[in-house]
Design a protein around this motif. Structure first.
Motif, mmCIF file in Angstrom:
data_model
loop_
_atom_site.group_PDB
_atom_site.id
_atom_site.type_symbol
_atom_site.label_atom_id
_atom_site.label_comp_id
_atom_site.label_asym_id
_atom_site.label_seq_id
_atom_site.Cartn_x
_atom_site.Cartn_y
_atom_site.Cartn_z
ATOM 1 N N GLN A 300 0.825 -1.229 0.095
ATOM 2 C CA GLN A 300 -0.161 -0.026 0.057
ATOM 3 C C GLN A 300 0.997 1.231 0.004
ATOM 4 O O GLN A 300 0.495 2.399 -0.341
ATOM 5 N N TRP A 301 2.290 1.298 0.266
ATOM 6 C CA TRP A 301 2.973 2.366 0.385
ATOM 7 C C TRP A 301 3.033 3.048 -0.992
ATOM 8 O O TRP A 301 3.272 4.479 -0.999
ATOM 9 N N PRO A 302 3.029 2.403 -2.177
ATOM 10 C CA PRO A 302 2.906 3.424 -3.232
ATOM 11 C C PRO A 302 1.921 4.222 -3.434
ATOM 12 O O PRO A 302 2.073 5.523 -3.985
ATOM 13 N N LEU A 303 0.648 3.930 -2.773
ATOM 14 C CA LEU A 303 -0.413 4.619 -2.908
ATOM 15 C C LEU A 303 -0.452 5.758 -1.972
ATOM 16 O O LEU A 303 -1.048 6.951 -2.200
ATOM 17 N N GLY A 451 -1.243 11.478 -9.069
ATOM 18 C CA GLY A 451 0.034 11.592 -8.323
ATOM 19 C C GLY A 451 1.116 10.776 -8.811
ATOM 20 O O GLY A 451 2.078 11.204 -8.920
ATOM 21 N N ALA A 452 0.751 9.587 -9.174
ATOM 22 C CA ALA A 452 1.873 8.237 -9.770
ATOM 23 C C ALA A 452 2.133 8.852 -10.915
ATOM 24 O O ALA A 452 3.330 8.635 -11.353
ATOM 25 N N ILE A 453 1.236 9.155 -11.893
ATOM 26 C CA ILE A 453 1.684 9.183 -13.252
ATOM 27 C C ILE A 453 2.396 10.607 -13.660
ATOM 28 O O ILE A 453 3.355 10.753 -14.099
ATOM 29 N N VAL A 495 9.279 4.249 -8.648
ATOM 30 C CA VAL A 495 8.457 3.378 -7.732
ATOM 31 C C VAL A 495 6.940 3.885 -7.820
ATOM 32 O O VAL A 495 6.000 3.284 -7.855
ATOM 33 N N ALA A 496 6.910 5.261 -7.343
ATOM 34 C CA ALA A 496 5.813 5.792 -7.541
ATOM 35 C C ALA A 496 5.015 5.768 -8.673
ATOM 36 O O ALA A 496 3.650 5.853 -8.704
ATOM 37 N N LEU A 497 5.663 5.927 -9.827
ATOM 38 C CA LEU A 497 4.996 5.833 -11.139
ATOM 39 C C LEU A 497 4.420 4.549 -11.195
ATOM 40 O O LEU A 497 3.175 4.713 -11.600
ATOM 41 N N PHE A 498 5.314 3.547 -11.406
ATOM 42 C CA PHE A 498 4.625 2.194 -11.702
ATOM 43 C C PHE A 498 3.901 1.547 -10.982
ATOM 44 O O PHE A 498 2.994 1.259 -11.044
ATOM 45 N N ALA A 499 4.470 1.383 -9.491
ATOM 46 C CA ALA A 499 3.680 0.807 -8.603
ATOM 47 C C ALA A 499 2.529 1.480 -8.262
ATOM 48 O O ALA A 499 1.258 1.032 -8.003
#
Length: 530
Positions: A300-303, A451-453, A495-499
Motif C-alpha cells: 500500500q505504500w505506493p498509494l 500523483g503516480a503518473i 516506484v511511485a510511477l509504476f507501482a
C-alpha cells in the motif's frame, strides 16, 4: 603547427560567466632563442589541465606590442585583447533585468505558493495515512515533504544559474529544463528543444488532470450538502461536475497573476476556517491510537507516496511565482518564501493526516470533509467553504497550462485576434477538465492516479535529471554525492510511477466492475419482480 611550436591552454581564474562563446586565439611570437606558438582556449565554467593565472597572461602580453600582433599575417584571432577591466566585466544578474509589469510582493508570492500546495490534497492526507499507518505516515510525510522541497529548490536554483549563462532575466519550467541541456554536456545539447516541448506538454496534461480532480472534489462536497438538505433532488456527481462549468469559465478569464491575489487571499481564509472546523470534529472523541494500524502493508505504500506527492507538489506554479516576484532573491534562502511555505505545508499535512486517520480509521474517504456529520450545520458549512476555496484555487492552477499553451500559439495568431483566441482556448480547457472529471468521478482513486503518473514524474524525476545534467561538467561534489542523491530521487519517483499507477488502475477496475455487476443485478431483480 610548425616545428617547435607549443600548444597549451590558459584558464582565467576570474573569467566571468557572461562570456558564452568559445574564443580561439593564435598568438605567433618570435624571440631570439626560439619560436613559440601558444594556442589559448577559454570557455566559461570549464576546467582544463594546464592552468595559468591572469598575471601570467598579462606578463606574456605586456612583452609584445599588440599593434604589431594584429598586423602579423600569422595572427588569426578575432578576439580583442582587452584590459583586465574588460575581463572583469560585471556578471549578468537576471534579477536586475527583470521587467514585470505587475510584480508580486514577497507576502503575495508566499500566499500564491501556499495556495498552490494547500489544495484539495490536504484533505486527502487521512486516506494517505490509511495506506501507510500512523507511524509510517508521519515519518513518510516528513521524508516525502523534504524531498519535494529539495526538488523545487534544485529546479529554481538551476533556473537562476542558467539565466546567467543564457543572459535571460527569467525562465519557466520547460525553458529551465531545456537550457540545462543546452548548456550541459555536448552530447545532450541536441536534445534541448525536445526537452522543452516535452516538459511543456507534460505540464499541460498534469495540470488539466489536477484541475479535473478539483472539479470532482467540488462536486462531491456540494452533493454531500445538497443531498442532506434537498433530498428530493438528488443529483449524481457527474451532474454536479457539469454545474461547475459556468463559474469556472468566468473565473478562468482572469489572465494576470496579480489579480488572482485576492482570490488566493479569500481561498486561504476559507481554508483556515474549514481547517479549524474539520480539526474540531477530528479531535472530538478521539479513539485510542492503538486501535489503528501503525505501519501498513508494503503493497500500500505506493498509494501513500502518490497521494502525498499529489498533495504537496506545486512544481508547475513555482517558476511563474518566482518569475513574477518584485524581489526574486527572497524566494530561496533561509528563511525564504519556499522554506516558509513548505514548512507550513508539511506541518499541516502531517497533522491532518495523522489525526484524521486516527479519528475515522479505515472508513476515511478521499476527502476527510466527506466523513463529517451530515446532520450538523457546522460540518456542512466546512464542506461548502472548502469547495469554494478549491473553486478559487482552480484559477491559480489554471495559470500554468494556459501560459504554456499561449506561449506556443500567440506568435502564430494576429494581434487583433489575441483576445478572442484567449477566451476560446480558456473555455475549451475548462470544458475538457470538466468532461474528464465527469468520466472518472472517484476522488481518491483519481488523486492516486494523477500523483503516480504526472506529479511523480515532473515533481521528482525531472528536477533530479535536470540537476544532474546541469552539474555534470560543473562538479557533482565529493564522491559524486549529487549524482548518487539524484539517482535515489529518480528511483523513488519510478516506484511511485509504476507501482502507484498499477495499484490505482487495479482499484479503479475493481470498483467499476463491482458497480456494473450491482447495476446488472438490480435490473435483473426488477425484471423478476415485474
Amino acid at each position: 603547427m610548425g616545428h617547435g611550436e607549443k600548444k597549451g591552454t590558459i584558464i582565467l581564474d576570474n573569467f566571468n560567466s557572461t562570456q558564452q562563446e568559445e574564443y580561439h586565439v593564435l598568438l605567433r611570437t618570435s624571440t631570439k632563442k626560439q619560436h613559440s606558438n601558444i594556442y589559448c582556449y577559454v570557455l566559461s565554467s570549464k576546467q582544463y589541465v594546464i592552468r595559468h593565472s591572469l598575471i601570467d597572461l598579462e606578463m606574456f602580453l605586456s612583452s609584445f606590442d599588440r599593434s604589431n600582433l594584429t598586423s602579423n599575417p600569422g595572427f588569426q584571432s578575432t578576439l580583442t585583447l582587452g584590459s583586465k577591466d574588460a575581463i572583469n566585466e560585471k556578471a549578468y544578474n537576471p534579477f536586475e533585468h527583470r521587467k514585470v509589469e505587475h510584480p508580486n510582493s514577497t507576502i503575495g508570492s508566499l500566499a500564491h505558493l501556499l495556495k498552490s500546495s494547500l489544495g484539495s490534497g490536504i484533505l486527502a492526507m487521512p486516506a494517505a495515512f490509511r495506506n501507510a499507518g500512523l507511524a509510517g505516515g508521519a515519518f513518510g510525510t516528513i521524508v516525502v515533504g523534504f524531498i519535494c522541497t529539495h526538488c523545487v529548490y534544485v529546479l529554481v536554483k538551476t533556473s537562476q544559474e542558467v539565466c546567467v549563462e543564457a543572459k535571460k532575466p527569467s525562465m519557466g519550467f520547460a525553458e529551465t529544463c531545456g537550457a540545462a541541456f543546452e548548456f550541459g554536456p555536448k552530447r545532450l545539447r541536441p536534445w534541448a528543444n525536445f526537452v522543452r516541448i516535452f516538459i511543456d506538454w507534460a505540464l499541460t496534461c498534469t495540470y488539466l488532470a489536477a484541475l479535473s480532480v478539483y472539479i470532482v472534489f467540488i462536486a462531491e462536497n456540494f452533493k454531500e450538502v445538497l443531498d442532506a438538505y434537498v433530498p428530493e433532488y438528488k443529483l449524481s456527481v457527474e451532474t454536479y461536475c457539469a454545474l461547475t462549468l459556468l463559474p469556472l469559465v468566468i473565473i478562468c478569464q482572469i489572465r494576470n497573476l496579480k489579480w488572482l491575489v485576492p482570490f488566493s487571499a479569500i481561498a486561504n481564509v476559507f481554508l483556515v476556517i474549514c481547517f479549524a472546523i474539520t480539526m474540531y470534529y477530528i479531535f472530538t472523541d478521539l479513539p485510542n491510537p492503538v486501535e489503528r494500524e501503525m505501519i501498513a502493508s508494503v503493497s500500500q505504500w505506493p498509494l501513500f507516496i502518490s497521494t502525498v506527492i499529489f498533495a504537496m507538489e506545486g512544481i508547475g506554479v513555482v517558476m511563474p511565482v518566482e518569475n513574477e516576484m518584485a524581489k526574486p532573491e527572497q524566494f530561496l534562502g533561509c528563511p525564504g518564501v519556499l522554506n516558509v511555505a513548505m514548512t507550513v505545508v508539511i506541518g499541516l499535512y502531517g497533522i491532518v493526516g495523522f489525526f484524521g486517520y486516527m479519528k475515522f480509521g479505515d472508513e476515511v474517504r478521499g476527502s476527510v470533509t466527506l466523513n463529517l456529520p451530515q446532520d450538523e450545520m457546522l460540518a456542512q458549512s466546512a464542506k461548502i467553504l472548502m469547495a469554494l476555496a478549491i473553486l478559487f484555487t482552480y484559477s491559480l492552477q489554471f495559470y500554468v497550462p494556459m501560459e504554456m499553451i499561449w506561449r506556443q500559439l500567440h506568435h502564430k495568431i494576429a494581434v487583433k485576434f489575441h483576445n478572442i483566441t484567449q477566451i476560446s482556448i480558456r473555455t475549451a480547457c475548462v470544458i475538457g477538465s470538466v468532461a474528464l472529471a465527469a468520466a472518472f468521478p472517484d476522488l481518491e482513486l483519481f488523486i492516486n492516479l494523477c500523483g503516480a503518473i504526472f506529479l511523480s514524474t515532473l515533481g521528482l524525476l525531472t528536477p533530479a535529471i535536470v540537476d544532474s545534467v546541469h552539474k555534470w561538467e560543473r562538479g557533482l561534489g565529493i564522491f559524486k554525492w549529487i549524482l548518487i542523491k539524484n539517482i535515489g530521487i529518480a528511483l523513488l519517483s519510478l516506484v511511485a510511477l509504476f507501482a502507484g499507477s498499477y495499484s490505482s488502475i487495479h482499484a479503479m477496475v475493481e470498483k467499476f466492475s463491482t458497480v456494473e455487476v450491482m447495476n446488472v443485478t438490480i435490473s435483473f431483480n426488477d425484471t423478476l419482480t415485474v
